[in-house]
Design a protein around this motif. Structure first.
Motif, PDB file in Angstrom:
ATOM      1  N   VAL A  55       0.885  -1.176   0.000  1.00  0.00           N
ATOM      2  CA  VAL A  55       0.000   0.000   0.000  1.00  0.00           C
ATOM      3  C   VAL A  55       0.915   1.216   0.000  1.00  0.00           C
ATOM      4  O   VAL A  55       1.700   1.410   0.931  1.00  0.00           O
ATOM      5  CB  VAL A  55      -0.908   0.036   1.248  1.00  0.00           C
ATOM      6  N   LEU A  56       0.830   2.031  -1.049  1.00  0.00           N
ATOM      7  CA  LEU A  56       1.746   3.173  -1.185  1.00  0.00           C
ATOM      8  C   LEU A  56       0.986   4.432  -1.578  1.00  0.00           C
ATOM      9  O   LEU A  56      -0.147   4.377  -2.084  1.00  0.00           O
ATOM     10  CB  LEU A  56       2.815   2.896  -2.247  1.00  0.00           C
ATOM     11  N   LEU A  57       1.637   5.577  -1.361  1.00  0.00           N
ATOM     12  CA  LEU A  57       1.102   6.837  -1.874  1.00  0.00           C
ATOM     13  C   LEU A  57       1.188   6.827  -3.397  1.00  0.00           C
ATOM     14  O   LEU A  57       2.155   6.282  -3.967  1.00  0.00           O
ATOM     15  CB  LEU A  57       1.911   8.023  -1.339  1.00  0.00           C
ATOM     16  N   PRO A  58       0.224   7.405  -4.090  1.00  0.00           N
ATOM     17  CA  PRO A  58       0.338   7.502  -5.547  1.00  0.00           C
ATOM     18  C   PRO A  58       1.568   8.317  -5.933  1.00  0.00           C
ATOM     19  O   PRO A  58       1.923   9.282  -5.251  1.00  0.00           O
ATOM     20  CB  PRO A  58      -0.954   8.231  -5.962  1.00  0.00           C
ATOM     21  N   ARG A  59       2.199   7.940  -6.992  1.00  0.00           N
ATOM     22  CA  ARG A  59       3.417   8.655  -7.393  1.00  0.00           C
ATOM     23  C   ARG A  59       3.147  10.115  -7.694  1.00  0.00           C
ATOM     24  O   ARG A  59       3.991  10.979  -7.439  1.00  0.00           O
ATOM     25  CB  ARG A  59       4.044   7.989  -8.625  1.00  0.00           C
ATOM     26  N   GLU A  60       1.964  10.444  -8.206  1.00  0.00           N
ATOM     27  CA  GLU A  60       1.700  11.829  -8.606  1.00  0.00           C
ATOM     28  C   GLU A  60       1.637  12.790  -7.427  1.00  0.00           C
ATOM     29  O   GLU A  60       1.806  13.996  -7.607  1.00  0.00           O
ATOM     30  CB  GLU A  60       0.401  11.930  -9.418  1.00  0.00           C
ATOM     31  N   VAL A  61       1.380  12.307  -6.225  1.00  0.00           N
ATOM     32  CA  VAL A  61       1.303  13.224  -5.085  1.00  0.00           C
ATOM     33  C   VAL A  61       2.640  13.354  -4.357  1.00  0.00           C
ATOM     34  O   VAL A  61       2.819  14.263  -3.549  1.00  0.00           O
ATOM     35  CB  VAL A  61       0.210  12.801  -4.076  1.00  0.00           C
TER      36      VAL A  61
ATOM     37  N   ASP B  64       9.499   7.112  -5.569  1.00  0.00           N
ATOM     38  CA  ASP B  64      10.644   6.522  -6.264  1.00  0.00           C
ATOM     39  C   ASP B  64      11.690   6.008  -5.272  1.00  0.00           C
ATOM     40  O   ASP B  64      12.370   5.017  -5.548  1.00  0.00           O
ATOM     41  CB  ASP B  64      11.270   7.543  -7.201  1.00  0.00           C
ATOM     42  N   GLN B  65      11.852   6.669  -4.139  1.00  0.00           N
ATOM     43  CA  GLN B  65      12.782   6.190  -3.122  1.00  0.00           C
ATOM     44  C   GLN B  65      12.370   4.813  -2.615  1.00  0.00           C
ATOM     45  O   GLN B  65      13.216   3.928  -2.424  1.00  0.00           O
ATOM     46  CB  GLN B  65      12.838   7.168  -1.951  1.00  0.00           C
ATOM     47  N   ILE B  66      11.074   4.637  -2.367  1.00  0.00           N
ATOM     48  CA  ILE B  66      10.588   3.360  -1.854  1.00  0.00           C
ATOM     49  C   ILE B  66      10.788   2.260  -2.892  1.00  0.00           C
ATOM     50  O   ILE B  66      11.243   1.149  -2.565  1.00  0.00           O
ATOM     51  CB  ILE B  66       9.105   3.486  -1.453  1.00  0.00           C
ATOM     52  N   VAL B  67      10.491   2.569  -4.136  1.00  0.00           N
ATOM     53  CA  VAL B  67      10.685   1.583  -5.208  1.00  0.00           C
ATOM     54  C   VAL B  67      12.165   1.235  -5.336  1.00  0.00           C
ATOM     55  O   VAL B  67      12.538   0.062  -5.531  1.00  0.00           O
ATOM     56  CB  VAL B  67      10.122   2.130  -6.536  1.00  0.00           C
ATOM     57  N   ALA B  68      13.031   2.244  -5.196  1.00  0.00           N
ATOM     58  CA  ALA B  68      14.477   2.006  -5.293  1.00  0.00           C
ATOM     59  C   ALA B  68      14.979   1.133  -4.136  1.00  0.00           C
ATOM     60  O   ALA B  68      15.863   0.282  -4.325  1.00  0.00           O
ATOM     61  CB  ALA B  68      15.222   3.337  -5.313  1.00  0.00           C
TER      62      ALA B  68
ATOM     63  N   THR C 178      18.735   4.308   2.798  1.00  0.00           N
ATOM     64  CA  THR C 178      18.129   5.541   2.280  1.00  0.00           C
ATOM     65  C   THR C 178      17.441   6.302   3.398  1.00  0.00           C
ATOM     66  O   THR C 178      16.743   5.717   4.226  1.00  0.00           O
ATOM     67  CB  THR C 178      17.108   5.211   1.172  1.00  0.00           C
ATOM     68  N   ARG C 179      17.642   7.596   3.415  1.00  0.00           N
ATOM     69  CA  ARG C 179      16.922   8.472   4.338  1.00  0.00           C
ATOM     70  C   ARG C 179      16.011   9.381   3.529  1.00  0.00           C
ATOM     71  O   ARG C 179      16.378   9.866   2.463  1.00  0.00           O
ATOM     72  CB  ARG C 179      17.888   9.314   5.170  1.00  0.00           C
ATOM     73  N   THR C 180      14.828   9.584   4.033  1.00  0.00           N
ATOM     74  CA  THR C 180      13.911  10.512   3.379  1.00  0.00           C
ATOM     75  C   THR C 180      14.094  11.893   3.988  1.00  0.00           C
ATOM     76  O   THR C 180      14.393  12.029   5.180  1.00  0.00           O
ATOM     77  CB  THR C 180      12.451  10.051   3.511  1.00  0.00           C
ATOM     78  N   ARG C 181      13.912  12.892   3.161  1.00  0.00           N
ATOM     79  CA  ARG C 181      14.180  14.267   3.580  1.00  0.00           C
ATOM     80  C   ARG C 181      12.900  15.077   3.543  1.00  0.00           C
ATOM     81  O   ARG C 181      12.131  15.020   2.584  1.00  0.00           O
ATOM     82  CB  ARG C 181      15.218  14.893   2.639  1.00  0.00           C
ATOM     83  N   ALA C 182      12.662  15.835   4.605  1.00  0.00           N
ATOM     84  CA  ALA C 182      11.571  16.810   4.617  1.00  0.00           C
ATOM     85  C   ALA C 182      12.206  18.194   4.522  1.00  0.00           C
ATOM     86  O   ALA C 182      13.262  18.453   5.104  1.00  0.00           O
ATOM     87  CB  ALA C 182      10.749  16.691   5.889  1.00  0.00           C
ATOM     88  N   ALA C 183      11.568  19.072   3.789  1.00  0.00           N
ATOM     89  CA  ALA C 183      12.165  20.380   3.546  1.00  0.00           C
ATOM     90  C   ALA C 183      11.120  21.478   3.583  1.00  0.00           C
ATOM     91  O   ALA C 183       9.927  21.237   3.345  1.00  0.00           O
ATOM     92  CB  ALA C 183      12.879  20.400   2.191  1.00  0.00           C
ATOM     93  N   MET C 184      11.585  22.653   3.899  1.00  0.00           N
ATOM     94  CA  MET C 184      10.775  23.855   3.760  1.00  0.00           C
ATOM     95  C   MET C 184      11.028  24.416   2.368  1.00  0.00           C
ATOM     96  O   MET C 184      12.166  24.437   1.897  1.00  0.00           O
ATOM     97  CB  MET C 184      11.162  24.886   4.830  1.00  0.00           C
ATOM     98  N   ALA C 185       9.969  24.843   1.698  1.00  0.00           N
ATOM     99  CA  ALA C 185      10.076  25.356   0.338  1.00  0.00           C
ATOM    100  C   ALA C 185       9.460  26.751   0.266  1.00  0.00           C
ATOM    101  O   ALA C 185       8.456  27.030   0.918  1.00  0.00           O
ATOM    102  CB  ALA C 185       9.361  24.417  -0.641  1.00  0.00           C
ATOM    103  N   TRP C 186      10.098  27.605  -0.541  1.00  0.00           N
ATOM    104  CA  TRP C 186       9.572  28.955  -0.743  1.00  0.00           C
ATOM    105  C   TRP C 186      10.071  29.490  -2.082  1.00  0.00           C
ATOM    106  O   TRP C 186      10.973  28.906  -2.698  1.00  0.00           O
ATOM    107  CB  TRP C 186       9.981  29.886   0.396  1.00  0.00           C
ATOM    108  N   ARG C 187       9.457  30.562  -2.559  1.00  0.00           N
ATOM    109  CA  ARG C 187       9.866  31.154  -3.826  1.00  0.00           C
ATOM    110  C   ARG C 187      11.193  31.908  -3.657  1.00  0.00           C
ATOM    111  O   ARG C 187      11.370  32.658  -2.694  1.00  0.00           O
ATOM    112  CB  ARG C 187       8.779  32.110  -4.341  1.00  0.00           C
ATOM    113  N   ARG C 188      12.120  31.718  -4.593  1.00  0.00           N
ATOM    114  CA  ARG C 188      13.438  32.343  -4.474  1.00  0.00           C
ATOM    115  C   ARG C 188      13.359  33.867  -4.459  1.00  0.00           C
ATOM    116  O   ARG C 188      14.152  34.533  -3.800  1.00  0.00           O
ATOM    117  CB  ARG C 188      14.347  31.895  -5.625  1.00  0.00           C
ATOM    118  N   ASN C 189      12.424  34.429  -5.194  1.00  0.00           N
ATOM    119  CA  ASN C 189      12.312  35.896  -5.272  1.00  0.00           C
ATOM    120  C   ASN C 189      11.329  36.449  -4.246  1.00  0.00           C
ATOM    121  O   ASN C 189      10.858  37.582  -4.380  1.00  0.00           O
ATOM    122  CB  ASN C 189      11.886  36.322  -6.674  1.00  0.00           C
TER     123      ASN C 189
END
Length: 300
Positions: A198-204, A210-214, A270-281
């Motif tokens: 049971v996995l999350l859909p790839r599109e979300v 891909d990490q899990i499949v790898a 493999t380690r999974t990474r969580a990140a904060m994201a924002w617009r560069r400008n």
């Protein structure tokens, strides 16, 4: 008839004189000489068209016109002060609304501490928190419907976005408690080759998927996906029902379900990474303040 525009400096001088009822005292309070004060009051009276003060030797008093103007002048000055204070607060990131998207699994780890620390430093900022999977967060950042994202496995092909790691963690096996391998502390991935997943859909969350499949490929098999679920809590619930097993970030262990066991895996490369994201400008000072409030990324 066109209304006269009353300069704020003249209104300020008028209010101070109305409170002091003495040109010398009012001038000293304003930090100017008495003649410039008299000139400002006279210019204001010219705009109003009536005397605002009666001037008699040793006595200054408000006229009826002055008494009528005084409350409005005070309101105007107070409104200006409030507006300036609000503008300064917004401009410095001390107030306003910060829109944050977050992946549901991060509500179990970095999100509470991050928000708590930010609110302690900026209590007047309103936080608009939106639960979103990773791919929709990227889209929302581009569409400017959120200001910051907290997501799993940021993509490498987003030059307009910046990312900062806030968490790294290993994967664990998610098994029904009745699964034969649930009795072991560590599960060899190769022994899950015949299991349904049971996995999350790839599109979300394409990178995480891909990490899990790898990981499975490293163990010599391709996972047979029997069911998809958008949220990790749903993944765990489906595992509990026996629809399959899963691999998930280690923080998912905080989801407490009686019929689910979380076990370390081998190999654990493999380690999974969580990140904060924002617009560069991004020019929003609220985003800058949030970034400054984020400390060193935790490791688990």
């Amino acid at each position: 008839m066109e209304r006269p525009v009353l300069p704020l400096a003249q209104l300020h001088a008028f209010v101070v004189l109305a409170e002091e009822l003495h040109f010398g005292h009012a001038a000293a309070r304003l930090g100017i000489a008495q003649p410039p004060l008299s000139q400002q009051i006279r210019r204001l009276e010219d705009k109003v068209g009536h005397d605002l003060f009666s001037r008699e030797p040793g006595r200054v008093a408000l006229t009826a016109a002055g008494q009528e103007l005084l409350p409005a002048a005070r309101r105007a000055l107070n409104d200006l002060a409030d507006g300036l204070a609000a503008a300064r607060a917004i401009g410095s990131g001390q107030a306003g609304t910060l829109r944050i998207g977050f992946a549901a699994s991060l509500a179990l780890t970095v999100l509470p501490g991050l928000l708590r620390g930010f609110r302690e430093r900026y209590p007047d900022v309103l936080l608009d928190i939106r639960e979103m999977t990773s791919a929709p967060q990227i889209e929302a950042l581009h569409e400017k419907t959120i200001d910051v994202g907290l997501l799993r496995e940021p993509p490498d092909d987003e030059p307009d976005l910046a990312f900062r790691t806030v968490l790294t963690e290993p994967f664990v096996a998610v098994l029904p408690t009745v699964h034969p391998l649930a009795a072991q502390r560590t599960v060899e991935l190769a022994r899950l080759a015949d299991s349904s997943f049971v996995l999350l859909p790839r599109e979300v969350g394409p990178q995480l998927h891909d990490q899990i499949v790898a990981l499975c490929a490293e163990a010599g098999f391709t996972p047979r996906i029997a069911q998809h679920a958008v949220e990790w809590q749903t993944v765990c619930a489906l595992v509990e029902t026996g629809l399959g097993i899963s691999l998930a970030p280690a923080s998912i262990r905080r989801i407490r379900l009686k019929g689910v066991a979380f076990r370390s895996i081998q190999p654990n490369t493999t380690r999974t990474r969580a990140a904060m994201a924002w617009r560069r400008n991004e020019q929003n000072p609220l985003v800058t303040n949030l970034l400054e409030a984020v400390g060193n990324p935790p490791h688990k």
